[in-house]
Design an enzyme around this catalytic site. Structure first.
Site, mmCIF file in Angstrom:
data_model
loop_
_atom_site.group_PDB
_atom_site.id
_atom_site.type_symbol
_atom_site.label_atom_id
_atom_site.label_comp_id
_atom_site.label_asym_id
_atom_site.label_seq_id
_atom_site.Cartn_x
_atom_site.Cartn_y
_atom_site.Cartn_z
ATOM 1 N N CYS A 140 34.320 36.632 51.230
ATOM 2 C CA CYS A 140 35.675 36.880 50.692
ATOM 3 C C CYS A 140 35.735 35.532 49.930
ATOM 4 O O CYS A 140 35.789 34.340 50.773
ATOM 5 C CB CYS A 140 36.703 37.169 51.233
ATOM 6 S SG CYS A 140 36.734 39.042 51.452
ATOM 7 N N GLY B 150 54.844 34.156 28.041
ATOM 8 C CA GLY B 150 53.336 33.816 27.361
ATOM 9 C C GLY B 150 53.319 32.811 26.448
ATOM 10 O O GLY B 150 52.313 32.021 25.872
ATOM 11 N N CYS C 64 31.848 42.002 51.694
ATOM 12 C CA CYS C 64 31.686 40.596 52.431
ATOM 13 C C CYS C 64 31.065 40.734 53.728
ATOM 14 O O CYS C 64 31.199 41.500 54.485
ATOM 15 C CB CYS C 64 33.323 40.510 52.540
ATOM 16 S SG CYS C 64 33.583 38.969 53.557
ATOM 17 N N CYS D 37 34.247 40.492 56.713
ATOM 18 C CA CYS D 37 34.995 41.579 56.859
ATOM 19 C C CYS D 37 34.719 42.889 56.203
ATOM 20 O O CYS D 37 35.490 43.868 56.512
ATOM 21 C CB CYS D 37 36.472 41.251 56.190
ATOM 22 S SG CYS D 37 36.522 41.166 54.452
ATOM 23 N N CYS E 221 40.626 37.547 54.147
ATOM 24 C CA CYS E 221 39.244 37.717 55.032
ATOM 25 C C CYS E 221 39.667 37.537 56.374
ATOM 26 O O CYS E 221 39.536 38.468 57.042
ATOM 27 C CB CYS E 221 38.233 36.775 54.485
ATOM 28 S SG CYS E 221 36.675 37.462 55.223
#
Lengths: 252, 308, 361
Positions: free
Chosen positions: B288, B54, B263, B266, B294
């Site tokens: 998606c 980080g 979605c 899908c 997807c």
């Protein structure tokens, strides 16, 4: 008197050829209010900056509970400044975040030491706003919409919220109307007694020192010319400069 | 390496002869464009970054033939870690077919000749802008994030000399003040993307402008995550299985944001969705954002149907 | 039924082919040659060399042609090429007292050793469109021959320094940092600041320099000297151990004389702002020297109150390749983040509506 929290000795600092501090010694005990008085240029604000670690002296030491303040790392000093110490600036703009709400200003120190519950932070902020007599309805307002006296009270709330043991105050009533000054001095006095705070206050206002301080140091040209219990120094000044200071207040 | 002499004699002729924007593998450039010394310098920065999760490591970012802000940091990181056996996937907004993703994939095909894929499962290196794939990543995969602004505190404090100090002192109260203010004013934390995280309990980090929805995927991810900021000349990293926490309050916990729909392709109800406006009469649909995920789900559904 | 967008790859290829077509323009008009650009747009070439930080007139002219005359795009092309070149080392410091001068003026003295040489300048031209240039096959203007200036012409700032009135610049002990290899760090030393300014965007430098004259920063500048011409570049190969001449480059140098009221340790004296750029770039060199002086506020103990004195602000925003990239990246798709904002905003609105008092209904 208990063992001092803060002790300093031999403090000397020069700006070029001009001495700002010459061999100054001072200590502050638990729960004690100490005022540093003197005219502008006497070195009193420089002393406060050196004692609070904001400025390093050329010589001498400042100890907090026996620990050398200028020898500790910046991280430790900053931690001290947001936990056991507080600093109230003359100009509230220097001590507040003007683009952050009153509640955020008070809450910042709590969050800096790990508070992570919004509701608790807010409750604490509200209780401190009440203690410094700021209307609870103003909690989400920006300090720039506050009067000078309110800003100063908000700065005090922000500083005291983490229950520091020692608070440095630099002319906290400077720049305020006389009536507002009196109210603020009362507030500082009651809060410091209630919380058992130690306060180191710099002021050119002898009346303020008389009202607040247990002890007084009189500074002139970088030196402490006289010190002692407030009543003794103000009622029976020994040094001619102190006599002059006191008589000018009486005359005014 | 060439000398100035052969550059003027041959290099210029070379430039006149071939158009650098056409053709397949480009001649005259090192594998993956950057010279080996530069790659070593970047790898050293990456190693440092992995060692201090980080923490932003300054590095001597080079000028790339793509503009700053268009992924030059991610491209340099990818170029430094890519080997001939790697398979690269590049996504932008979750899709392999957005123009900038195509452009970057094309760049690496041309300068490194590596295999590329649109399938998350097949990729060994995934360079991304603004998304983390929906499919859970593995230990043998590396995520490379394109980062426009590595400094999570920049809106609160524009000076880098000062933010560097705040990181050194882990002085992050200011960031919490910002979140406090959001809740006080709006009832919610208003950050919807580039939502700040604490890495390994020590450094506050920008996850790059991924939607807050993707933040939880970073937590204890099996894959190594590398972040490159070219214009700001910083690299940072999250080693595998590192703790990554989104900042929040106990009584206002972090919530991933997604459109509350399924979605249209899908049927997924737990993936990040794009809103597509279909007409000017308020018609819209949600699909998606991760196009590979997807497609996989649609294919699986189709083969189930065929089997029945 | 909506179908997800595909075919981006084809679209990009088509777009680039179209770009190429518009670059060429009407094929009935003869194509520009690199030599024509280099010879007839020399100031554009100079600007691209400066901002592209690569002294190569041919490459700069090529970049201008490829960029359709967009000079920032051209500088970007040149930078991207430059960064792939091997780095052999640093040349010897240029000696501008030995410059082969085309122009040399001082505003602080009526006359001075080496003289005032006006040279090829727009100064004192009347800005009237010259329609004769629109006619093809114009006669070549022949300028009278200038008497050869002295081989060595002292700098104005040196004349002042000999009198003790101009602050001497300290010689650096260590090799200066290289901005193209190491990222900026603050506080930035003056060599790094000057490198940054030398390739900074001309418009940005101009605006900042101008601001110092209008009270944003405490400038009281005089043009001590501007000189334009060619200097020899020398390089010491480690295996030889002595300098050899690599050739000449065209540069512009500006030394701006500024007041300084002195401090406890230094008497009142003049201080300088310095500008040195590739090619003939007086505006750039002058603006650079104003900004350089502004950025010296910290070392000279002056109050930092103006944008041109703020080194993070100036140095982080001067580079037009970085700036144009980041500004223009906003046109890349951002719909994923936008969607997140959209949903968040909707949720905040729902919360607010739910909190409305009954009476409002």
């Amino acid at each position: 008197m208990t063992t001092p929290l803060l002790t300093a000795e031999g403090l000397t600092l020069r700006f070029g050829a001009i001495p700002a501090l010459l061999d100054v010694a001072i200590d502050v005990a638990e729960g004690e209010v100490v005022a540093i008085v003197g005219e502008s240029g006497s070195g009193k604000t420089t002393l406060l900056r050196v004692l609070s670690g904001l400025m390093s002296p050329d010589a001498g030491t400042v100890r907090w509970l026996g620990q050398d303040v200028h020898a500790m790392g910046e991280a430790a000093r900053r931690r001290l400044m947001r936990t056991e110490w507080g600093f109230v600036h003359q100009n509230p703009r220097d001590g507040l975040r003007l683009n952050v709400s009153a509640g955020g200003n008070v809450g910042e120190r709590l969050m800096a030491v790990g508070a992570r519950h919004y509701g608790n932070i807010r409750t604490e902020a509200l209780s401190w706003l009440a203690r410094v007599e700021v209307d609870a309805a103003r909690i989400d307002d920006l300090p720039r919409t506050f009067s000078g006296g309110m800003q100063q009270r908000l700065q005090i709330a922000r500083t005291l919220v983490t229950r520091p043991r020692l608070v440095f105050m630099d002319e906290p009533t400077g720049g305020l109307d006389v009536s507002v000054q009196a109210r603020l001095l009362d507030l500082i006095r009651s809060l410091s007694r209630e919380l058992g705070l130690s306060v180191l206050i710099v002021t050119h206002d002898i009346a303020a020192a008389r009202l607040l301080a247990d002890r007084i140091l009189v500074m002139r040209r970088g030196r402490v010319v006289e010190q002692g219990l407030t009543d003794r120094v103000l009622d029976d000044p020994q040094h001619p400069y102190t006599q002059l200071l006191v008589s000018s207040v009486l005359a005014a | 390496m060439s000398t100035p002499d052969d550059r003027s004699a041959e290099g210029r002729g070379h430039l006149n002869r071939s158009r650098p924007n056409e053709g397949t593998m480009m001649e005259g450039y090192n594998f993956a464009y950057l010279d080996e010394a530069t790659k070593r310098m970047i790898r050293r920065a990456i190693l440092k970054a992995v060692a201090i999760p980080g923490h932003q490591i300054p590095f001597g970012a080079r000028e790339m033939p793509l503009p700053y802000g268009w992924g030059t940091g991610g491209i340099q990181v990818t170029a430094s870690i890519l080997g001939p056996a790697d398979t690269l996937k590049v996504i932008d907004q979750g899709s392999d077919d957005t123009t900038n993703a195509i452009s970057i994939r094309r760049f690496f095909r041309r300068v490194a000749g590596v295999a590329t894929t649109e399938r998350t499962a097949e990729a060994s290196v995934i360079q991304t802008r603004h998304r983390i794939p929906e499919r859970t990543l593995r230990e043998d995969q590396i995520m490379v994030y394109q980062v426009p602004q590595p400094e999570p505190l920049f809106k609160l404090e524009p000076r880098r000399a000062e933010t560097k100090r705040l990181h050194a002192l882990a002085d992050y109260g200011l960031m919490h003040v910002r979140l406090y203010e959001d809740i006080a004013r709006l009832g919610h934390i208003a950050k919807a993307y580039d939502y700040p995280v604490m890495v390994n309990g020590r450094y506050l980090m920008s996850p790059s402008p991924i939607p807050a929805f993707d933040n939880p995927k970073m937590h204890r991810m099996a894959a190594l995550q590398l972040f490159g900021a070219g214009r700001e000349k910083r690299i940072y990293a999250i080693p595998p299985y590192t703790e990554v926490r989104s900042l929040d309050f106990e009584d206002h916990p972090f919530r991933p944001i997604r459109a509350p729909h399924a979605c249209a392709f899908c049927g997924s109800t737990d993936t990040y969705l794009d809103e597509v406006i279909t007409d000017d009469a308020g018609g819209r649909m949600f699909v998606c954002s991760d196009t590979d995920f997807c497609t996989e789900r649609q294919d699986a559904a189709a083969s189930r149907e065929a089997a029945e | 039924m909506y179908v997800a967008v595909k075919g981006g790859e084809r679209a990009i290829s088509a777009a680039h082919a179209w770009l190429e077509e518009t670059r060429r323009g009407d094929p009935a008009v003869p194509e520009l040659t690199i030599a024509q650009i280099e010879q007839q747009m020399p100031l554009a070439v100079d600007r691209v060399m400066a901002e592209g930080s690569c002294h190569d007139r041919f490459l700069a002219a090529l970049a201008i042609k490829q960029a359709k005359g967009d000079l920032i795009e051209a500088a970007f092309l040149l930078r991207a090429y430059r960064t792939t070149l091997p780095r052999f080392g640093a040349s010897e410091p240029l000696d501008t007292t030995r410059m082969r001068l085309r122009r040399r003026i001082s505003a602080t003295y009526k006359d001075l050793p080496g003289g005032q040489v006006l040279g090829p300048t727009f100064d004192y031209t009347h800005r009237l469109l010259d329609f004769a240039l629109a006619a093809e096959g114009e006669d070549r203007a022949v300028a009278p021959e200038m008497p050869a200036p002295a081989a060595e012409v002292p700098r104005v700032t040196e004349l002042l320094a000999r009198e003790g009135l101009m602050q001497r610049e300290a010689l650096a002990e260590e090799e200066p940092g290289d901005l193209t290899r190491q990222p900026l760090a603050f506080p930035a030393e003056r060599p790094v600041r000057l490198q940054n300014l030398a390739r900074g965007d001309e418009g940005f430098l101009l605006a900042l320099g101008y601001s110092t004259q209008r009270g944003y920063g405490n400038a009281h500048p005089f043009v001590g000297e501007i000189r334009v011409g060619h200097v020899t570049v020398e390089f010491t190969p480690p295996e030889l151990g002595f300098p050899i001449e690599l050739g000449e480059i065209g540069i512009t140098e500006c030394q701006m004389v500024n007041q300084f009221k002195g401090s406890r340790t230094e008497p009142a004296q003049f201080t300088r702002g310095y500008g040195l750029v590739f090619g003939h770039g007086e505006r750039r060199a002058m603006a650079m020297s104003l900004v350089d002086r502004g950025l010296r506020a910290r070392e000279l103990g002056e109050d930092i109150t103006a944008p041109a004195q703020d080194e993070e602000f100036v140095l982080y925003h001067s580079d037009n390749i970085e700036a144009t990239g980041f500004v223009e990246h906003l046109k890349l798709p951002h719909y994923v983040d936008f969607q997140s904002e959209l949903e968040n905003l909707r949720s905040i609105r729902r919360t607010a509506e739910a909190a409305l008092p009954e009476a409002a209904e």
